[in-house]
Design a protein around this motif. Structure first.
Motif, mmCIF file in Angstrom:
data_model
loop_
_atom_site.group_PDB
_atom_site.id
_atom_site.type_symbol
_atom_site.label_atom_id
_atom_site.label_comp_id
_atom_site.label_asym_id
_atom_site.label_seq_id
_atom_site.Cartn_x
_atom_site.Cartn_y
_atom_site.Cartn_z
ATOM 1 N N UNK A 33 0.856 -1.190 0.000
ATOM 2 C CA UNK A 33 0.000 0.000 0.000
ATOM 3 C C UNK A 33 0.891 1.239 0.000
ATOM 4 N N UNK A 34 0.769 2.049 -1.033
ATOM 5 C CA UNK A 34 1.647 3.216 -1.173
ATOM 6 C C UNK A 34 1.521 4.170 0.011
ATOM 7 N N UNK A 35 0.334 4.298 0.575
ATOM 8 C CA UNK A 35 0.125 5.235 1.677
ATOM 9 C C UNK A 35 0.726 4.747 2.997
ATOM 10 N N UNK A 36 1.221 3.507 3.032
ATOM 11 C CA UNK A 36 1.859 2.965 4.237
ATOM 12 C C UNK A 36 3.373 2.847 4.091
ATOM 13 N N UNK A 37 3.946 3.428 3.061
ATOM 14 C CA UNK A 37 5.372 3.263 2.802
ATOM 15 C C UNK A 37 6.280 3.953 3.817
ATOM 16 N N UNK A 38 5.837 5.013 4.462
ATOM 17 C CA UNK A 38 6.719 5.744 5.363
ATOM 18 C C UNK A 38 6.361 5.640 6.831
ATOM 19 N N UNK A 39 5.691 4.570 7.233
ATOM 20 C CA UNK A 39 5.215 4.488 8.623
ATOM 21 C C UNK A 39 6.146 3.736 9.571
ATOM 22 N N UNK A 40 7.292 3.267 9.075
ATOM 23 C CA UNK A 40 8.268 2.681 9.981
ATOM 24 C C UNK A 40 8.417 1.180 9.941
ATOM 25 N N UNK A 41 7.703 0.499 9.086
ATOM 26 C CA UNK A 41 7.883 -0.943 8.907
ATOM 27 C C UNK A 41 7.635 -1.287 7.450
ATOM 28 N N UNK A 42 8.152 -2.437 7.017
ATOM 29 C CA UNK A 42 8.095 -2.779 5.595
ATOM 30 C C UNK A 42 7.399 -4.104 5.301
ATOM 31 N N UNK A 43 7.029 -4.879 6.349
ATOM 32 C CA UNK A 43 6.389 -6.170 6.098
ATOM 33 C C UNK A 43 5.085 -6.311 6.877
ATOM 34 N N UNK A 74 -4.068 4.428 10.511
ATOM 35 C CA UNK A 74 -4.731 3.610 9.495
ATOM 36 C C UNK A 74 -3.870 2.415 9.078
ATOM 37 N N UNK A 75 -2.592 2.636 8.893
ATOM 38 C CA UNK A 75 -1.718 1.541 8.462
ATOM 39 C C UNK A 75 -1.540 0.500 9.565
ATOM 40 N N UNK A 76 -1.307 0.941 10.793
ATOM 41 C CA UNK A 76 -1.095 0.002 11.904
ATOM 42 C C UNK A 76 -2.334 -0.854 12.167
ATOM 43 N N UNK A 77 -3.509 -0.342 11.815
ATOM 44 C CA UNK A 77 -4.738 -1.100 12.042
ATOM 45 C C UNK A 77 -5.099 -1.946 10.818
ATOM 46 N N UNK A 78 -5.067 -1.351 9.626
ATOM 47 C CA UNK A 78 -5.526 -2.049 8.420
ATOM 48 C C UNK A 78 -4.453 -2.905 7.754
ATOM 49 N N UNK A 79 -3.185 -2.501 7.864
ATOM 50 C CA UNK A 79 -2.064 -3.239 7.267
ATOM 51 C C UNK A 79 -0.980 -3.360 8.341
ATOM 52 N N UNK A 80 -1.263 -4.109 9.420
ATOM 53 C CA UNK A 80 -0.332 -4.135 10.562
ATOM 54 C C UNK A 80 1.012 -4.758 10.236
ATOM 55 N N UNK A 81 1.991 -4.353 11.002
ATOM 56 C CA UNK A 81 3.341 -4.878 10.857
ATOM 57 C C UNK A 81 3.337 -6.383 11.067
ATOM 58 N N UNK A 82 4.136 -7.074 10.299
ATOM 59 C CA UNK A 82 4.223 -8.526 10.411
ATOM 60 C C UNK A 82 4.620 -8.897 11.838
ATOM 61 N N UNK A 83 3.879 -9.819 12.407
ATOM 62 C CA UNK A 83 4.158 -10.272 13.762
ATOM 63 C C UNK A 83 3.473 -9.445 14.822
ATOM 64 N N UNK A 84 2.646 -8.476 14.410
ATOM 65 C CA UNK A 84 2.017 -7.612 15.397
ATOM 66 C C UNK A 84 0.583 -8.007 15.691
ATOM 67 N N UNK A 85 0.178 -9.187 15.279
ATOM 68 C CA UNK A 85 -1.191 -9.646 15.451
ATOM 69 C C UNK A 85 -1.881 -9.214 16.716
ATOM 70 N N UNK A 86 -1.404 -9.646 17.877
ATOM 71 C CA UNK A 86 -2.053 -9.285 19.134
ATOM 72 C C UNK A 86 -1.117 -8.568 20.093
ATOM 73 N N UNK A 87 -0.021 -8.084 19.609
ATOM 74 C CA UNK A 87 0.936 -7.409 20.475
ATOM 75 C C UNK A 87 0.555 -5.943 20.597
ATOM 76 N N UNK A 88 0.035 -5.567 21.758
ATOM 77 C CA UNK A 88 -0.481 -4.212 21.925
ATOM 78 C C UNK A 88 0.598 -3.149 21.754
ATOM 79 N N UNK A 89 1.868 -3.470 22.015
ATOM 80 C CA UNK A 89 2.902 -2.447 21.956
ATOM 81 C C UNK A 89 3.099 -1.862 20.562
ATOM 82 N N UNK A 90 2.641 -2.522 19.508
ATOM 83 C CA UNK A 90 2.776 -1.962 18.164
ATOM 84 C C UNK A 90 1.432 -1.550 17.577
ATOM 85 N N UNK A 91 0.384 -1.675 18.373
ATOM 86 C CA UNK A 91 -0.912 -1.172 17.943
ATOM 87 C C UNK A 91 -1.019 0.282 18.383
#
Length: 131
Positions: A33-43, A74-91
């Motif tokens: 997603x182009x709008x999520x390119x600069x949010x601090x994670x890539x996967x 929006x990115x952290x919720x709709x296209x979350x970082x890989x491995x962040x499924x239920x880890x509140x620290x990255x939500x």
């Protein structure tokens, strides 16, 4: 014995990489997603977005720049970082969500966009999360 201990520790720390036979759908994919390119994670595990989110709608909201942190939320919720499924620290925190929602209210209304129905701020963690 020392090597065995290291293997066991690595299996606990990096379970996805070590466990063989995992379904391909559980491997990290690049964020496209182009709008999520600069949010601090890539996967992400969800290159097409989490079920229930429309990436086109999310992208339109992010493009309004209606709040300084609309992209992160929006990115952290709709296209979350890989491995962040239920880890509140990255939500994102509930307070961040509520602030972005309030900041964006008039802009979204003016552009005839609506807040994603599946993004409910009260469902986000209050503490120990991304602020």
């Amino acid at each position: 014995m020392k090597h065995f201990f290291l293997v066991v520790v690595c299996m606990q720390v990096f379970p996805r990489q070590v466990q063989p036979g995992k379904d391909e759908s559980t491997t990290c994919k690049p964020v496209t997603a182009s709008f999520c390119q600069g949010v601090g994670y890539k996967t992400t595990l969800y290159p097409s977005g989490v079920q229930g989110f429309n990436l086109q709608q999310i992208g339109q909201i992010v493009q309004t720049a209606c709040s300084p942190h609309v992209d992160i939320l929006m990115c952290r919720v709709a296209v979350p970082e890989c491995g962040s499924g239920n880890e509140s620290r990255v939500k994102p925190c509930r307070a961040l969500c509520e602030k972005v929602k309030k900041d964006c209210e008039s802009t979204l209304r003016a552009k005839r966009l609506s807040w994603p129905a599946t993004l409910r701020c009260e469902n986000l963690p209050q503490t120990d999360c991304l602020q």
